[in-house]
Scaffold this active site. Structure first.
Site, PDB file in Angstrom:
ATOM      1  N   ASP A   1       0.854  -1.188   0.000  1.00 39.67           N
ATOM      2  CA  ASP A   1       0.000   0.000   0.000  1.00 39.67           C
ATOM      3  C   ASP A   1       0.887   1.234   0.000  1.00 39.67           C
ATOM      4  O   ASP A   1       2.108   1.129   0.085  1.00 39.67           O
ATOM      5  CB  ASP A   1      -0.940   0.006   1.221  1.00 39.67           C
ATOM      6  CG  ASP A   1      -0.194  -0.165   2.529  1.00 39.67           C
ATOM      7  OD1 ASP A   1       0.953   0.305   2.637  1.00 39.67           O
ATOM      8  OD2 ASP A   1      -0.770  -0.756   3.464  1.00 39.67           O
TER       9      ASP A   1
ATOM     10  N   ASP B   1       1.630   5.024   1.668  1.00 39.01           N
ATOM     11  CA  ASP B   1       1.382   5.922   2.793  1.00 39.01           C
ATOM     12  C   ASP B   1       1.954   7.289   2.453  1.00 39.01           C
ATOM     13  O   ASP B   1       3.023   7.394   1.860  1.00 39.01           O
ATOM     14  CB  ASP B   1       2.061   5.377   4.054  1.00 39.01           C
ATOM     15  CG  ASP B   1       1.656   3.943   4.333  1.00 39.01           C
ATOM     16  OD1 ASP B   1       0.483   3.716   4.665  1.00 39.01           O
ATOM     17  OD2 ASP B   1       2.504   3.034   4.177  1.00 39.01           O
TER      18      ASP B   1
ATOM     19  N   ASP C   1       9.286   3.897  12.995  1.00 38.96           N
ATOM     20  CA  ASP C   1       9.851   2.719  13.672  1.00 38.96           C
ATOM     21  C   ASP C   1      11.262   2.355  13.186  1.00 38.96           C
ATOM     22  O   ASP C   1      12.233   2.504  13.919  1.00 38.96           O
ATOM     23  CB  ASP C   1       8.875   1.526  13.615  1.00 38.96           C
ATOM     24  CG  ASP C   1       8.319   1.232  12.236  1.00 38.96           C
ATOM     25  OD1 ASP C   1       8.758   1.875  11.257  1.00 38.96           O
ATOM     26  OD2 ASP C   1       7.453   0.336  12.114  1.00 38.96           O
TER      27      ASP C   1
HETATM   28  P1  ATP Z   1       3.545  -2.494   4.772  1.00 40.11           P
HETATM   29  O1  ATP Z   1       2.488  -1.482   4.413  1.00 40.11           O
HETATM   30  O2  ATP Z   1       4.281  -3.045   3.637  1.00 40.11           O
HETATM   31  O3  ATP Z   1       3.062  -3.517   5.705  1.00 40.11           O
HETATM   32  P2  ATP Z   1       4.720  -0.230   6.065  1.00 40.11           P
HETATM   33  O4  ATP Z   1       6.111   0.014   6.550  1.00 40.11           O
HETATM   34  O5  ATP Z   1       4.198   0.692   5.030  1.00 40.11           O
HETATM   35  O6  ATP Z   1       4.673  -1.718   5.605  1.00 40.11           O
HETATM   36  P3  ATP Z   1       2.440   0.591   7.599  1.00 40.11           P
HETATM   37  O7  ATP Z   1       1.783  -0.114   8.717  1.00 40.11           O
HETATM   38  O8  ATP Z   1       1.699   0.799   6.344  1.00 40.11           O
HETATM   39  O9  ATP Z   1       3.784  -0.220   7.328  1.00 40.11           O
HETATM   40  O10 ATP Z   1       2.960   1.983   8.190  1.00 40.11           O
HETATM   41  C1  ATP Z   1       3.466   3.000   7.367  1.00 40.11           C
HETATM   42  C2  ATP Z   1       4.643   3.670   8.035  1.00 40.11           C
HETATM   43  O11 ATP Z   1       4.232   4.284   9.258  1.00 40.11           O
HETATM   44  C3  ATP Z   1       5.786   2.747   8.439  1.00 40.11           C
HETATM   45  O12 ATP Z   1       6.663   2.507   7.379  1.00 40.11           O
HETATM   46  C4  ATP Z   1       6.446   3.534   9.551  1.00 40.11           C
HETATM   47  O13 ATP Z   1       7.250   4.572   9.043  1.00 40.11           O
HETATM   48  C5  ATP Z   1       5.260   4.183  10.248  1.00 40.11           C
HETATM   49  N1  ATP Z   1       4.748   3.329  11.335  1.00 40.11           N
HETATM   50  C6  ATP Z   1       3.765   2.402  11.263  1.00 40.11           C
HETATM   51  N2  ATP Z   1       3.542   1.827  12.449  1.00 40.11           N
HETATM   52  C7  ATP Z   1       4.411   2.396  13.309  1.00 40.11           C
HETATM   53  C8  ATP Z   1       4.676   2.235  14.704  1.00 40.11           C
HETATM   54  N3  ATP Z   1       4.000   1.354  15.428  1.00 40.11           N
HETATM   55  N4  ATP Z   1       5.641   3.013  15.253  1.00 40.11           N
HETATM   56  C9  ATP Z   1       6.322   3.914  14.514  1.00 40.11           C
HETATM   57  N5  ATP Z   1       6.122   4.102  13.219  1.00 40.11           N
HETATM   58  C10 ATP Z   1       5.191   3.360  12.600  1.00 40.11           C
HETATM   59 MG    MG Z   2       2.236   0.722   4.269  1.00 41.65          MG
END
Ligand code: ATP
Ligand code: MG
Length: 447
Positions: free
Chosen positions: A65, A67, A146
């Site tokens: 996805d 963001d 994170d």
């Molecule tokens: P994917 O969507 O592929 O699962 P993602 O890294 O994009 O991985 P998301 O859950 O969509 O994960 O979150 C988007 C972004 O928001 C992350 O890449 C990170 O930078 C931030 N993020 C998400 N959850 C947390 C958290 N619990 N603590 C700190 N930052 C976070």
């Molecule tokens: Mg994501």
């Protein structure tokens, strides 16, 4: 309130990778994400693609996805898009919906110590974040994400990538490194431990030693997380295409137990590799389906993860004198209600999950009228797949599984013949007249 990192404000200027020096092309970004980025930019806001989208594109992978991060406040984002909803109290953000695709738009966050009121930010005595809604600059935002590889920003103004935390070097080295002090960051949000495992398994990255070490100790903090949030995380963990490895890693780090204590207890009693084999096969099956772009239902996944506790509980009840079928129903109910305390399973999944379990004895009984009805049951296919898994690990007679496979493939006449043969000599037709105790199933197989 603790800051995310003390050196955040004194950090050197970010690494800026110009468009010509990285592989992210707009053709690889979803049209909807681009629409959101451009609309924000044209309205005078900063707008960046961030997180998994940037990380995966730089790795040459297809993002799950997209963001977006911006300096526009959630309410300002909402006023720009008709198809926008604000969600989340702990972490407020905007969801911009385009059909099935949702673009998540988050406002830059600042460390908590700049909060001027405790409505925006709140931490428990243990350091768990209750609210995280203090807005800030891009740089501050980068330091409170994170992992370093998740804190890369793609700028829609000039298509450059910004790196404040050393994420690019870690990305190249295949290293997952938590930003700031790992222990404090895990206490702030224990779900970050699950995210570490998920990304390490999915990307094949090594967890940097300081990021890895506290996990063994802090796994129990997952108990502080709302069961509904853990449900979402469990799906992400097991529906990412690498469920087998993820499961092994979760157990290795002691993160499986706080989410599935009953299953962990059942696994501890395991003999001859069972039930681990059963779960591993179910997860391998899930991974295969995801690879083939087939749907995987959470009901089936949870049915597999919780089957062993159900089986053991049922066996206890039977030993105590309860009949097989009522024992199965009672065991299913008990396991579900206990599991909800840890990872809550919404009714739309727990109901079919329970059906998958309670339909299992029907594969053993093969009365002609019931077979037809059973085959037409909306949950037949899931229950059948589940029974095949049980057959694979020797819990159900292989011949019985083959019979059910064949009967689905044959025509009406073939079906009638199969049922006559299955019942011939089995005593099935006479069953009703026999005393209850002697009612033996047509074929071997237990529930
Ligand atoms: P994917 O969507 O592929 O699962 P993602 O890294 O994009 O991985 P998301 O859950 O969509 O994960 O979150 C988007 C972004 O928001 C992350 O890449 C990170 O930078 C931030 N993020 C998400 N959850 C947390 C958290 N619990 N603590 C700190 N930052 C976070
Ligand atoms: Mg994501």
């Amino acid at each position: 309130m603790p800051t995310v990192t003390s050196n955040a404000s004194s950090s050197p200027s970010p690494l800026i990778i110009p468009r010509a020096e990285h592989g992210i092309s707009r053709a690889l970004i979803s049209e909807n994400a681009l629409k959101v980025l451009y609309r924000l930019k044209e309205s005078g806001y900063e707008a960046y693609l961030v997180g998994g989208g940037v990380r995966d594109l730089l790795l040459g992978r297809e993002p799950k996805d997209f963001d977006v991060a911006t300096n526009a406040r959630p309410e300002e984002v909402r006023s720009l898009f008709r198809n926008c909803r604000l969600i989340g109290r702990r972490f407020r953000l905007a969801h911009v919906r385009f059909g099935r695709e949702i673009i998540e738009v988050a406002t830059f966050r600042a460390p908590h110590d700049v909060a001027d009121n405790d409505k925006a930010a709140a931490l428990t005595a243990d350091g768990l974040i209750l609210r995280d809604n203090v807005y800030g600059t891009l740089e501050q935002d980068a330091w409170r994400r994170d992992f370093t590889v998740n804190a890369l920003y793609y700028n829609i103004r000039d298509f450059s990538v910004l790196d404040h935390t050393g994420g690019l070097a870690d990305l190249k080295a295949g290293v997952l490194r938590l930003i700031g002090d790992p222990e404090r960051r895990y206490r702030e949000d224990p779900v970050r431990m699950l995210r570490a495992i998920r990304f390490a398994a999915k990307l094949g990255f090594r967890i940097e030693p300081d990021t890895e070490a506290p996990i063994f100790e802090l796994g129990r903090c997952l108990g502080e997380i709302a069961p509904a949030r853990l449900f979402d995380e469990v799906l992400k963990l097991f529906q990412g295409g690498v469920a087998v490895e993820t499961f092994e890693m979760l157990r290795h780090y002691g993160l499986f137990k706080p989410m599935f204590p009953l299953t962990e207890a059942a696994l501890a009693k395991e003999t001859q590799g069972f039930p681990r084999t059963f779960i591993a096969r179910a997860l391998a099956n899930t991974d295969r389906r995801i690879q083939e772009n087939k749907p995987v239902t959470p009901a089936f996944l949870f049915a597999a993860l919780l089957w062993e506790p159900v089986r053991q509980r049922k066996a206890d009840l039977v030993r105590a004198g309860t009949d097989e079928i009522p024992a199965l129903h009672a065991a299913a109910g008990e396991v579900i209600s206990d599991q909800q305390k840890h990872v809550s399973i919404p009714k739309r999944f727990s109901i079919p999950m329970r059906e998958i379990w309670t339909m299992q004895p029907r594969f053993v009984q093969r009365f002609p009228k019931r077979v037809e009805r059973f085959l037409a049951h909306p949950r037949f296919r899931a229950a059948y797949d589940f029974m095949c898994l049980r057959a694979e690990v020797g819990e159900v007679d292989e011949k019985l599984a083959e019979w059910w496979t064949r009967i689905q493939e044959t025509d009406d006449a073939g079906r009638q013949q199969m049922m006559r043969r299955a019942n011939a000599g089995s005593g099935a037709r006479k069953r009703r007249r026999r005393p209850r105790k002697r009612k033996s199933p047509v074929n071997k197989g237990t529930t």
